[in-house]
Design a protein around this motif. Structure first.
Motif, PDB file in Angstrom:
ATOM      1  N   ASN A   1     -33.345  22.979 -31.913  1.00 27.87           N
ATOM      2  CA  ASN A   1     -34.019  24.235 -32.250  1.00 27.87           C
ATOM      3  C   ASN A   1     -34.109  24.455 -33.753  1.00 27.87           C
ATOM      4  O   ASN A   1     -35.162  24.844 -34.277  1.00 27.87           O
ATOM      5  N   VAL A   2     -33.016  24.225 -34.453  1.00 28.30           N
ATOM      6  CA  VAL A   2     -33.020  24.434 -35.904  1.00 28.30           C
ATOM      7  C   VAL A   2     -33.974  23.448 -36.570  1.00 28.30           C
ATOM      8  O   VAL A   2     -34.708  23.803 -37.510  1.00 28.30           O
ATOM      9  N   GLY A   3     -34.008  22.199 -36.084  1.00 32.68           N
ATOM     10  CA  GLY A   3     -34.933  21.227 -36.645  1.00 32.68           C
ATOM     11  C   GLY A   3     -36.375  21.697 -36.535  1.00 32.68           C
ATOM     12  O   GLY A   3     -37.166  21.554 -37.477  1.00 32.68           O
ATOM     13  N   GLY A   4     -36.740  22.290 -35.402  1.00 39.61           N
ATOM     14  CA  GLY A   4     -38.095  22.797 -35.225  1.00 39.61           C
ATOM     15  C   GLY A   4     -38.392  23.991 -36.119  1.00 39.61           C
ATOM     16  O   GLY A   4     -39.499  24.120 -36.659  1.00 39.61           O
ATOM     17  N   ILE A   5     -37.410  24.866 -36.272  1.00 43.96           N
ATOM     18  CA  ILE A   5     -37.595  26.049 -37.125  1.00 43.96           C
ATOM     19  C   ILE A   5     -37.742  25.638 -38.586  1.00 43.96           C
ATOM     20  O   ILE A   5     -38.611  26.148 -39.309  1.00 43.96           O
ATOM     21  N   VAL A   6     -36.913  24.708 -39.038  1.00 47.51           N
ATOM     22  CA  VAL A   6     -37.009  24.226 -40.416  1.00 47.51           C
ATOM     23  C   VAL A   6     -38.375  23.583 -40.658  1.00 47.51           C
ATOM     24  O   VAL A   6     -39.017  23.810 -41.694  1.00 47.51           O
ATOM     25  N   HIS A   7     -38.829  22.802 -39.696  1.00 48.43           N
ATOM     26  CA  HIS A   7     -40.141  22.159 -39.813  1.00 48.43           C
ATOM     27  C   HIS A   7     -41.233  23.219 -39.955  1.00 48.43           C
ATOM     28  O   HIS A   7     -42.139  23.085 -40.796  1.00 48.43           O
ATOM     29  N   TRP A   8     -41.153  24.291 -39.161  1.00 51.34           N
ATOM     30  CA  TRP A   8     -42.164  25.354 -39.233  1.00 51.34           C
ATOM     31  C   TRP A   8     -42.074  26.113 -40.563  1.00 51.34           C
ATOM     32  O   TRP A   8     -43.098  26.393 -41.198  1.00 51.34           O
ATOM     33  N   LEU A   9     -40.868  26.429 -41.010  1.00 50.07           N
ATOM     34  CA  LEU A   9     -40.713  27.145 -42.277  1.00 50.07           C
ATOM     35  C   LEU A   9     -41.245  26.308 -43.438  1.00 50.07           C
ATOM     36  O   LEU A   9     -41.901  26.843 -44.351  1.00 50.07           O
ATOM     37  N   ASP A  10     -40.981  25.008 -43.421  1.00 53.30           N
ATOM     38  CA  ASP A  10     -41.500  24.132 -44.479  1.00 53.30           C
ATOM     39  C   ASP A  10     -43.026  24.090 -44.448  1.00 53.30           C
ATOM     40  O   ASP A  10     -43.684  24.128 -45.507  1.00 53.30           O
ATOM     41  N   ARG A  11     -43.588  24.020 -43.255  1.00 51.75           N
ATOM     42  CA  ARG A  11     -45.042  24.001 -43.122  1.00 51.75           C
ATOM     43  C   ARG A  11     -45.652  25.314 -43.607  1.00 51.75           C
ATOM     44  O   ARG A  11     -46.677  25.322 -44.302  1.00 51.75           O
ATOM     45  N   LEU A  12     -44.984  26.407 -43.269  1.00 51.14           N
ATOM     46  CA  LEU A  12     -45.456  27.730 -43.686  1.00 51.14           C
ATOM     47  C   LEU A  12     -45.420  27.851 -45.207  1.00 51.14           C
ATOM     48  O   LEU A  12     -46.367  28.354 -45.836  1.00 51.14           O
ATOM     49  N   ALA A  13     -44.328  27.388 -45.814  1.00 53.08           N
ATOM     50  CA  ALA A  13     -44.205  27.445 -47.271  1.00 53.08           C
ATOM     51  C   ALA A  13     -45.289  26.608 -47.945  1.00 53.08           C
ATOM     52  O   ALA A  13     -45.857  27.019 -48.970  1.00 53.08           O
ATOM     53  N   GLN A  14     -45.591  25.451 -47.387  1.00 56.98           N
ATOM     54  CA  GLN A  14     -46.627  24.591 -47.949  1.00 56.98           C
ATOM     55  C   GLN A  14     -47.994  25.259 -47.854  1.00 56.98           C
ATOM     56  O   GLN A  14     -48.793  25.216 -48.795  1.00 56.98           O
ATOM     57  N   GLU A  15     -48.262  25.904 -46.695  1.00 50.93           N
ATOM     58  CA  GLU A  15     -49.541  26.608 -46.528  1.00 50.93           C
ATOM     59  C   GLU A  15     -49.669  27.750 -47.526  1.00 50.93           C
ATOM     60  O   GLU A  15     -50.743  27.969 -48.106  1.00 50.93           O
TER      61      GLU A  15
ATOM     62  N   THR B   1     -37.334  25.811 -29.571  1.00 50.86           N
ATOM     63  CA  THR B   1     -38.174  25.715 -30.774  1.00 50.86           C
ATOM     64  C   THR B   1     -38.165  24.307 -31.361  1.00 50.86           C
ATOM     65  O   THR B   1     -37.845  24.124 -32.538  1.00 50.86           O
ATOM     66  N   PRO B   2     -38.528  23.296 -30.588  1.00 47.50           N
ATOM     67  CA  PRO B   2     -38.389  21.922 -31.076  1.00 47.50           C
ATOM     68  C   PRO B   2     -39.471  21.552 -32.081  1.00 47.50           C
ATOM     69  O   PRO B   2     -40.558  22.141 -32.082  1.00 47.50           O
ATOM     70  N   PRO B   3     -39.189  20.560 -32.940  1.00 44.08           N
ATOM     71  CA  PRO B   3     -40.262  19.981 -33.738  1.00 44.08           C
ATOM     72  C   PRO B   3     -41.125  19.104 -32.838  1.00 44.08           C
ATOM     73  O   PRO B   3     -40.668  18.684 -31.771  1.00 44.08           O
ATOM     74  N   PRO B   4     -42.360  18.805 -33.199  1.00 48.46           N
ATOM     75  CA  PRO B   4     -43.004  19.229 -34.442  1.00 48.46           C
ATOM     76  C   PRO B   4     -43.926  20.436 -34.273  1.00 48.46           C
ATOM     77  O   PRO B   4     -44.493  20.904 -35.235  1.00 48.46           O
ATOM     78  N   ASP B   5     -44.082  20.942 -33.046  1.00 46.34           N
ATOM     79  CA  ASP B   5     -45.141  21.918 -32.776  1.00 46.34           C
ATOM     80  C   ASP B   5     -44.706  23.369 -32.898  1.00 46.34           C
ATOM     81  O   ASP B   5     -45.564  24.260 -32.883  1.00 46.34           O
ATOM     82  N   PHE B   6     -43.389  23.647 -32.951  1.00 47.90           N
ATOM     83  CA  PHE B   6     -42.971  25.044 -32.926  1.00 47.90           C
ATOM     84  C   PHE B   6     -43.688  25.866 -33.992  1.00 47.90           C
ATOM     85  O   PHE B   6     -43.774  25.465 -35.154  1.00 47.90           O
ATOM     86  N   ASP B   7     -44.193  27.021 -33.554  1.00 54.78           N
ATOM     87  CA  ASP B   7     -44.884  27.946 -34.454  1.00 54.78           C
ATOM     88  C   ASP B   7     -44.501  29.352 -34.023  1.00 54.78           C
ATOM     89  O   ASP B   7     -44.878  29.803 -32.939  1.00 54.78           O
ATOM     90  N   MET B   8     -43.739  30.054 -34.865  1.00 59.80           N
ATOM     91  CA  MET B   8     -43.228  31.363 -34.471  1.00 59.80           C
ATOM     92  C   MET B   8     -44.350  32.362 -34.198  1.00 59.80           C
ATOM     93  O   MET B   8     -44.286  33.126 -33.239  1.00 59.80           O
ATOM     94  N   ASN B   9     -45.364  32.368 -35.035  1.00 55.96           N
ATOM     95  CA  ASN B   9     -46.446  33.336 -34.843  1.00 55.96           C
ATOM     96  C   ASN B   9     -47.172  33.090 -33.521  1.00 55.96           C
ATOM     97  O   ASN B   9     -47.532  34.043 -32.811  1.00 55.96           O
ATOM     98  N   ALA B  10     -47.377  31.821 -33.185  1.00 53.95           N
ATOM     99  CA  ALA B  10     -47.992  31.502 -31.902  1.00 53.95           C
ATOM    100  C   ALA B  10     -47.075  31.895 -30.745  1.00 53.95           C
ATOM    101  O   ALA B  10     -47.535  32.390 -29.710  1.00 53.95           O
ATOM    102  N   CYS B  11     -45.771  31.684 -30.915  1.00 55.26           N
ATOM    103  CA  CYS B  11     -44.802  32.089 -29.891  1.00 55.26           C
ATOM    104  C   CYS B  11     -44.887  33.590 -29.627  1.00 55.26           C
ATOM    105  O   CYS B  11     -44.901  34.034 -28.472  1.00 55.26           O
ATOM    106  N   LEU B  12     -44.913  34.368 -30.702  1.00 59.87           N
ATOM    107  CA  LEU B  12     -44.973  35.828 -30.551  1.00 59.87           C
ATOM    108  C   LEU B  12     -46.278  36.244 -29.883  1.00 59.87           C
ATOM    109  O   LEU B  12     -46.301  37.173 -29.065  1.00 59.87           O
ATOM    110  N   GLY B  13     -47.374  35.540 -30.204  1.00 57.56           N
ATOM    111  CA  GLY B  13     -48.645  35.817 -29.550  1.00 57.56           C
ATOM    112  C   GLY B  13     -48.578  35.534 -28.056  1.00 57.56           C
ATOM    113  O   GLY B  13     -49.118  36.300 -27.242  1.00 57.56           O
ATOM    114  N   THR B  14     -47.908  34.452 -27.677  1.00 54.56           N
ATOM    115  CA  THR B  14     -47.752  34.124 -26.263  1.00 54.56           C
ATOM    116  C   THR B  14     -46.907  35.171 -25.550  1.00 54.56           C
ATOM    117  O   THR B  14     -47.218  35.567 -24.420  1.00 54.56           O
TER     118      THR B  14
END
Length: 334
Positions: free
Chosen positions: A307-321, A204-217
């Motif tokens: 992995n944690v860096g990518g997850i934090v990046h995604w959570l921050d992006r999600l919160a901003q959205e 789950t690396p930064p900057p592209d990790f997206d959990m929802n997209a991962c689950l879709g894949t």
């Protein structure tokens, strides 16, 4: 005409998998068991994944050992353009002059001009960049074929690789299905499989990790009905349904653990510590004869910090959205 291959006399880094498929250890940074490439030795031979720039001579020697000449290779395909998978593309294109290079359309321009990709990698890896990955050479744009949502690679005699766009790990990621065998080349979409322990951890690396997209894949891969999973890290694995379920459980556990850390006010270091304590501690220890250096390299590529860096990046992006959506709704009500 391909030469016959004596599969009983192959070196340790080449593993026959049946149906003219061979796994080749790319020896990333000189270490075994980190990145696996695959040669499909059909009428139109194809290599899936190329590893780093330093891996190109390893693959050339393996292709020759498997009864082909460099001129015989028809296609080189990479699941995505991260340097451990595609860093050697330019070198491979030079070594295999007749091969078409296939990549998802979001990654094509970076193969033709790797300057931005290398600059970004330099910021992430610093002094370790040259040691781990070397330098990615440009690939002639005229030799690159980009695919979109789906695409096809002709392997000859009616056999094909069918590509499927598979984001989540990266925006330029795709999976590939062999129509003759049902093998699914998964890249990093399921994460990192350790054949020595049977453990599977997400990537789950930064900057592209997206959990929802991962689950879709993962759902897409389940719908494909694959017979076997071909991991880039590392090797061919049976038990497709169980591995897909395991990949989803691990992904959710990592994300939930990082979210719990954030909810209690923890910083990045705290999240890493929580993941190591609650998640990674569950994984089996390596056998005594395993290479500690290879394990260390894998941990750099897809360990707790990355992995944690990518997850934090995604959570921050999600919160901003979510904040932006709430603000717009408030403005519309006003």
């Amino acid at each position: 005409m391909h030469k016959d291959v004596n599969t009983d006399d192959l070196p340790e880094g080449i593993i026959p998998l049946g149906d003219e498929i061979y796994a080749i250890d790319t020896m990333l940074a000189g270490y075994p068991g980190v990145v696996s490439a695959y040669l499909i030795r059909t009428e139109r031979p194809c290599i899936v994944e190329v590893g780093t720039a330093g891996s190109a001579p390893v693959l050339r020697d393996a292709v020759i050992r498997l009864g082909l000449s460099p001129d015989d290779l028809a296609t080189i395909v990479v699941t995505h353009i991260h340097l451990d998978h595609a860093g050697g593309t330019g070198d491979m294109a030079a070594l295999f002059p007749n091969a078409e290079i296939v990549v998802h359309e979001r990654g094509a321009r970076h193969l033709a001009d790797p300057s931005r990709l290398m600059a970004s990698a330099k910021m992430v890896w610093g002094d370790r960049l040259e040691t781990l990955f070397g330098h990615m050479r440009p690939t002639e744009a005229t030799r690159i074929r980009s695919v979109a949502e789906t695409g096809e690679i002709d392997l000859g005699a009616g056999r094909k690789l069918v590509s499927h766009y598979a984001p989540g790990h990266a925006k330029h990621h795709m999976g590939l299905v062999d129509t003759a065998t049902g093998d699914l080349y998964v890249g990093d979409a399921l994460g990192v499989y350790n054949p020595l322990t049977g453990d599977l951890r997400p990537a789950t690396p930064p900057p592209d990790f997206d959990m929802n997209a991962c689950l879709g894949t993962l759902r897409l891969f389940g719908d494909i009905g694959a017979q076997r999973l071909m991991f880039s890290h590392f090797g061919a694995v049976d038990g497709v349904g169980e591995k897909l379920d395991r990949a989803e459980r691990e992904l959710r556990l990592w994300v939930e653990t990082v979210r719990d850390s954030q909810d209690t006010g923890g910083d990045l270091d705290h999240a890493v510590a929580m993941v190591k304590d609650k998640v990674i501690s569950r994984y089996k220890p390596l056998p005594p004869d395993a290479s500690p250096d290879a394990a260390a390299v894998l941990d750099i590529l897809s360990g707790a910090e990355a992995n944690v860096g990518g997850i934090v990046h995604w959570l921050d992006r999600l919160a901003q959205e979510q904040a932006d959506t709430a603000r717009k709704a408030e403005e519309e009500r006003a």
